[in-house]
Design a protein around this motif. Structure first.
Motif, mmCIF file in Angstrom:
data_model
loop_
_atom_site.group_PDB
_atom_site.id
_atom_site.type_symbol
_atom_site.label_atom_id
_atom_site.label_comp_id
_atom_site.label_asym_id
_atom_site.label_seq_id
_atom_site.Cartn_x
_atom_site.Cartn_y
_atom_site.Cartn_z
ATOM 1 N N PHE A 124 -64.353 -59.863 73.248
ATOM 2 C CA PHE A 124 -63.012 -60.070 72.719
ATOM 3 C C PHE A 124 -62.379 -61.295 73.345
ATOM 4 C CE2 PHE A 124 -64.102 -55.632 72.552
ATOM 5 C CZ PHE A 124 -63.824 -55.323 71.229
ATOM 6 N N GLY A 125 -61.600 -61.983 72.539
ATOM 7 C CA GLY A 125 -60.851 -63.117 73.037
ATOM 8 C C GLY A 125 -59.518 -62.657 73.588
ATOM 9 N N LYS A 126 -58.594 -63.575 73.656
ATOM 10 C CA LYS A 126 -57.262 -63.316 74.198
ATOM 11 C C LYS A 126 -56.416 -62.554 73.186
ATOM 12 C CE LYS A 126 -53.154 -65.812 75.831
ATOM 13 N NZ LYS A 126 -52.591 -67.156 76.124
ATOM 14 N N ALA A 127 -55.672 -61.568 73.652
ATOM 15 C CA ALA A 127 -54.745 -60.859 72.773
ATOM 16 C C ALA A 127 -53.504 -61.716 72.549
ATOM 17 C CB ALA A 127 -54.351 -59.518 73.378
ATOM 18 N N SER A 128 -53.089 -61.844 71.307
ATOM 19 C CA SER A 128 -51.876 -62.574 70.987
ATOM 20 C C SER A 128 -50.649 -61.753 71.346
ATOM 21 C CB SER A 128 -51.868 -62.894 69.486
ATOM 22 O OG SER A 128 -50.627 -63.431 69.094
ATOM 23 N N THR A 129 -49.513 -62.412 71.493
ATOM 24 C CA THR A 129 -48.260 -61.666 71.638
ATOM 25 C C THR A 129 -47.800 -61.115 70.298
ATOM 26 O OG1 THR A 129 -46.908 -63.666 71.354
ATOM 27 C CG2 THR A 129 -47.512 -63.053 73.613
ATOM 28 N N ALA A 130 -48.369 -61.621 69.205
ATOM 29 C CA ALA A 130 -48.026 -61.144 67.869
ATOM 30 C C ALA A 130 -48.643 -59.773 67.635
ATOM 31 C CB ALA A 130 -48.521 -62.125 66.815
ATOM 32 N N THR A 131 -47.853 -58.871 67.088
ATOM 33 C CA THR A 131 -48.319 -57.526 66.786
ATOM 34 C C THR A 131 -48.049 -57.195 65.322
ATOM 35 O OG1 THR A 131 -46.203 -56.488 67.359
ATOM 36 C CG2 THR A 131 -47.811 -56.757 69.138
ATOM 37 N N ASP A 132 -48.761 -56.213 64.835
ATOM 38 C CA ASP A 132 -48.532 -55.714 63.481
ATOM 39 C C ASP A 132 -48.589 -54.194 63.557
ATOM 40 O OD1 ASP A 132 -48.461 -54.968 60.859
ATOM 41 O OD2 ASP A 132 -49.891 -56.458 60.163
ATOM 42 N N GLY A 133 -47.447 -53.577 63.552
ATOM 43 C CA GLY A 133 -47.401 -52.122 63.654
ATOM 44 C C GLY A 133 -46.031 -51.600 63.298
ATOM 45 N N ASN A 134 -45.808 -50.328 63.562
ATOM 46 C CA ASN A 134 -44.516 -49.711 63.293
ATOM 47 C C ASN A 134 -43.419 -50.379 64.115
ATOM 48 O OD1 ASN A 134 -45.996 -47.920 61.775
ATOM 49 N ND2 ASN A 134 -45.621 -46.156 63.089
ATOM 50 N N ALA A 135 -42.252 -50.518 63.500
ATOM 51 C CA ALA A 135 -41.071 -51.025 64.191
ATOM 52 C C ALA A 135 -39.850 -50.403 63.524
ATOM 53 C CB ALA A 135 -41.017 -52.551 64.118
ATOM 54 N N PHE A 136 -38.697 -50.585 64.131
ATOM 55 C CA PHE A 136 -37.464 -50.025 63.566
ATOM 56 C C PHE A 136 -36.424 -51.126 63.453
ATOM 57 C CE2 PHE A 136 -39.714 -46.396 65.235
ATOM 58 C CZ PHE A 136 -39.575 -45.470 64.203
ATOM 59 N N ALA A 137 -35.765 -51.153 62.293
ATOM 60 C CA ALA A 137 -34.840 -52.240 61.984
ATOM 61 C C ALA A 137 -33.459 -51.731 61.605
ATOM 62 C CB ALA A 137 -35.399 -53.100 60.850
ATOM 63 N N VAL A 138 -32.479 -52.594 61.798
ATOM 64 C CA VAL A 138 -31.100 -52.400 61.334
ATOM 65 C C VAL A 138 -30.706 -53.671 60.584
ATOM 66 C CG1 VAL A 138 -30.506 -50.888 63.268
ATOM 67 C CG2 VAL A 138 -30.132 -53.354 63.474
ATOM 68 N N THR A 139 -29.571 -53.660 59.938
ATOM 69 C CA THR A 139 -29.081 -54.915 59.363
ATOM 70 C C THR A 139 -28.491 -55.770 60.481
ATOM 71 O OG1 THR A 139 -26.879 -54.012 58.898
ATOM 72 C CG2 THR A 139 -28.536 -53.828 57.148
ATOM 73 N N SER A 140 -28.453 -57.067 60.247
ATOM 74 C CA SER A 140 -27.887 -57.963 61.259
ATOM 75 C C SER A 140 -26.407 -57.651 61.476
ATOM 76 C CB SER A 140 -28.073 -59.421 60.858
ATOM 77 O OG SER A 140 -27.436 -59.697 59.619
ATOM 78 N N GLU A 141 -25.730 -57.219 60.404
ATOM 79 C CA GLU A 141 -24.321 -56.859 60.511
ATOM 80 C C GLU A 141 -24.136 -55.626 61.414
ATOM 81 O OE1 GLU A 141 -24.795 -59.294 56.844
ATOM 82 O OE2 GLU A 141 -25.920 -57.667 57.777
ATOM 83 N N PHE A 142 -25.059 -54.666 61.277
ATOM 84 C CA PHE A 142 -25.038 -53.475 62.115
ATOM 85 C C PHE A 142 -25.268 -53.859 63.577
ATOM 86 C CE2 PHE A 142 -26.735 -49.729 64.153
ATOM 87 C CZ PHE A 142 -26.162 -48.636 63.515
ATOM 88 N N ALA A 143 -26.280 -54.719 63.801
ATOM 89 C CA ALA A 143 -26.601 -55.150 65.163
ATOM 90 C C ALA A 143 -25.429 -55.881 65.807
ATOM 91 C CB ALA A 143 -27.837 -56.042 65.152
ATOM 92 N N THR A 144 -24.746 -56.716 65.032
ATOM 93 C CA THR A 144 -23.592 -57.459 65.550
ATOM 94 C C THR A 144 -22.424 -56.531 65.850
ATOM 95 O OG1 THR A 144 -24.230 -59.467 64.345
ATOM 96 C CG2 THR A 144 -21.925 -59.282 65.034
ATOM 97 N N LYS A 145 -22.165 -55.605 64.944
ATOM 98 C CA LYS A 145 -21.036 -54.680 65.110
ATOM 99 C C LYS A 145 -21.162 -53.860 66.386
ATOM 100 C CE LYS A 145 -18.551 -50.884 62.851
ATOM 101 N NZ LYS A 145 -18.407 -50.076 61.618
ATOM 102 N N TYR A 146 -22.380 -53.407 66.681
ATOM 103 C CA TYR A 146 -22.564 -52.520 67.827
ATOM 104 C C TYR A 146 -23.219 -53.207 69.031
ATOM 105 C CZ TYR A 146 -21.322 -48.873 64.521
ATOM 106 O OH TYR A 146 -20.651 -48.104 63.586
ATOM 107 N N GLY A 147 -23.514 -54.496 68.910
ATOM 108 C CA GLY A 147 -24.089 -55.241 70.025
ATOM 109 C C GLY A 147 -25.479 -54.759 70.399
ATOM 110 N N LEU A 148 -26.373 -54.676 69.424
ATOM 111 C CA LEU A 148 -27.693 -54.099 69.633
ATOM 112 C C LEU A 148 -28.794 -55.145 69.646
ATOM 113 C CD1 LEU A 148 -27.484 -51.108 67.102
ATOM 114 C CD2 LEU A 148 -26.706 -51.176 69.479
ATOM 115 N N LYS A 149 -29.693 -55.020 70.598
ATOM 116 C CA LYS A 149 -30.920 -55.825 70.626
ATOM 117 C C LYS A 149 -32.162 -54.951 70.799
ATOM 118 C CE LYS A 149 -28.879 -60.120 72.377
ATOM 119 N NZ LYS A 149 -28.943 -61.171 73.448
ATOM 120 N N THR A 150 -32.008 -53.806 71.419
ATOM 121 C CA THR A 150 -33.144 -52.945 71.727
ATOM 122 C C THR A 150 -32.894 -51.532 71.212
ATOM 123 O OG1 THR A 150 -32.292 -52.158 73.849
ATOM 124 C CG2 THR A 150 -33.477 -54.268 73.861
#
Length: 326
Positions: free
Chosen positions: A226-252
C-alpha cells in the motif's frame, strides 16, 4: 451517482454503515428527549460538520498494489496523488464529473495540471501496469490520476473498469491488475472478513494510522502493498445548511451536541439510521445528541438534501466527497 456506493455496499454486509432504500418515508420520535434543540434553517449550501470524535471509520483513499510490482518509484508516484488529494479537492473532482459532466479523464488531467502533479516524479523500471477501477465515477477519476502519475514515472499505465470489490480484489491479488484506488477501512474489513470470517472482530477504526497499520498487516499476507493514505475520505458524514451553522456557530459535531441536542432537532437519514451504529445510535453514544424526530429518507441522496435545504431537517447524513457539496 454515488461515489461511496461501492464502499457502503461492503459495509452493509457488516451492519456497519448507514445505507437504506431510497424513496422510504415516515418519521420516528425517540422517547425521553431533553433539551430545546435546534429546528432546521433553510438554505442552499450544505456544510459538513467535522467528526471530531471519530465516530466514522477512517475510509481514507489509499493505493492498493500487488506486491510483485511495488517498486519504490511506482509507490512514490502513487503517493504523489495521495499527497495532492484533500477532502475539498476530492469534492471538486467529483463535482467536475458528476455535476459539471466532464469525463473522469478530463477532470483528472485538469487536476494534474493545476496541482503540478507530475513535477519531481522519478522514473521507475517501466513496464505495463493495469489499474483497476470500480464501477463508480470517483474510482474512475482516481484511476485516471494514478495513470497520469505512473506514466510520468515511465510506466505503460492503463485503466480498466472492473466492477465490484468482490471481482477486482481477486484480480489484484493474482496480479491480473496491479493497482487499485481503495478505501482504507472498507478494504481492511473486507480482507478481515474474507480471512477471519464474517464475525471477526473489526480491525478498522476512526484512527487512520491504526487502520492503515492493520491494513498493511493483513493485506501484506495476501500479497498486497500500500502507498500513502490520503487525507481525502469517502464515507458517511453529517451536514447542516450554512445558514444553520452560522446561526448556531457550528463547525464540529461536538459543537452541534453542545448547542442543538433536544426536542426541536430533526435528523434525516436512510430507513436503517435508527438501528445503524454509525448513524443515530452512534450520534447519541459518541456525541450525546438527542433528536426530537428522525425522518426516514434516502442514503445521502436528493430527499435528504432537500429536507435540509427546506429547513425540514436540522442534520442529515451525506457522503463526505459528494460533488454537490462543492
Amino acid at each position: 451517482m454515488r461515489a461511496t456506493l461501492g464502499v457502503l455496499l461492503s459495509f452493509s454486509t457488516l451492519g456497519l454503515a448507514a445505507c437504506g432504500d431510497e424513496g422510504s418515508s415516515g418519521t420516528q420520535a425517540p422517547p425521553s428527549v431533553s433539551g430545546a434543540g435546534c429546528a432546521g434553517v433553510a438554505g442552499e449550501k450544505l456544510v459538513v460538520l467535522d467528526d471530531d470524535k471519530k465516530l466514522q471509520l477512517a475510509d481514507n483513499i489509499i493505493p492498493a498494489i500487488n506486491t510483485k510490482v511495488a517498486d519504490p518509484a511506482l509507490v512514490a508516484a502513487l503517493d504523489k496523488v495521495s499527497t495532492a488529494l484533500t477532502v475539498d479537492k476530492l469534492i471538486a473532482l467529483n463535482k467536475a464529473v458528476d455535476v459539471d459532466r466532464k469525463t473522469s479523464k478530463v477532470a483528472a488531467e485538469d487536476f494534474a495540471k493545476a496541482e503540478n502533479l507530475t513535477a519531481g516524479i522519478e522514473k521507475g523500471k517501466g513496464g505495463a501496469i493495469k489499474i483497476g477501477a470500480a464501477d463508480f465515477s470517483e474510482s474512475a477519476t482516481l484511476g485516471a490520476l494514478y495513470e497520469i502519475a505512473l506514466k510520468a514515472a515511465g510506466y505503460d499505465a492503463t485503466v480498466q473498469t472492473i466492477g465490484k470489490r468482490e471481482v477486482y480484489y481477486g484480480q489484484l491479488t493474482k496480479g491480473d491488475i496491479q493497482v487499485v484506488p481503495e478505501y482504507a477501512a472498507t478494504l481492511t474489513e473486507f480482507i478481515n472478513q474474507a480471512v477471519n470470517g464474517k464475525d471477526a472482530a473489526a480491525l478498522a477504526s476512526g484512527d487512520v494510522d491504526k487502520t492503515v497499520t492493520a491494513l498493511k498487516e493483513i493485506g501484506g499476507k495476501q500479497g498486497l502493498s500500500f502507498g500513502k493514505a490520503s487525507t481525502a475520505t469517502d464515507g458517511n458524514a453529517f451536514a447542516v445548511t450554512s445558514e444553520f451553522a452560522t446561526k448556531y456557530g457550528l463547525k464540529t459535531l461536538s459543537d452541534f451536541a453542545s448547542k442543538c441536542s433536544g426536542s426541536a432537532t430533526v435528523l434525516g437519514g436512510p430507513a436503517e439510521c435508527p438501528q445503524r451504529p454509525f448513524c443515530q445510535p452512534g450520534l447519541q453514544k459518541t456525541y450525546g445528541i438527542q433528536f426530537g424526530k428522525v425522518l426516514s429518507l434516502d442514503a445521502g441522496g436528493p430527499q435528504s438534501k432537500d429536507a435540509l435545504k427546506k429547513g425540514n431537517a436540522s442534520l442529515v447524513l451525506v457522503f463526505s466527497s459528494d460533488g454537490s457539496l462543492g
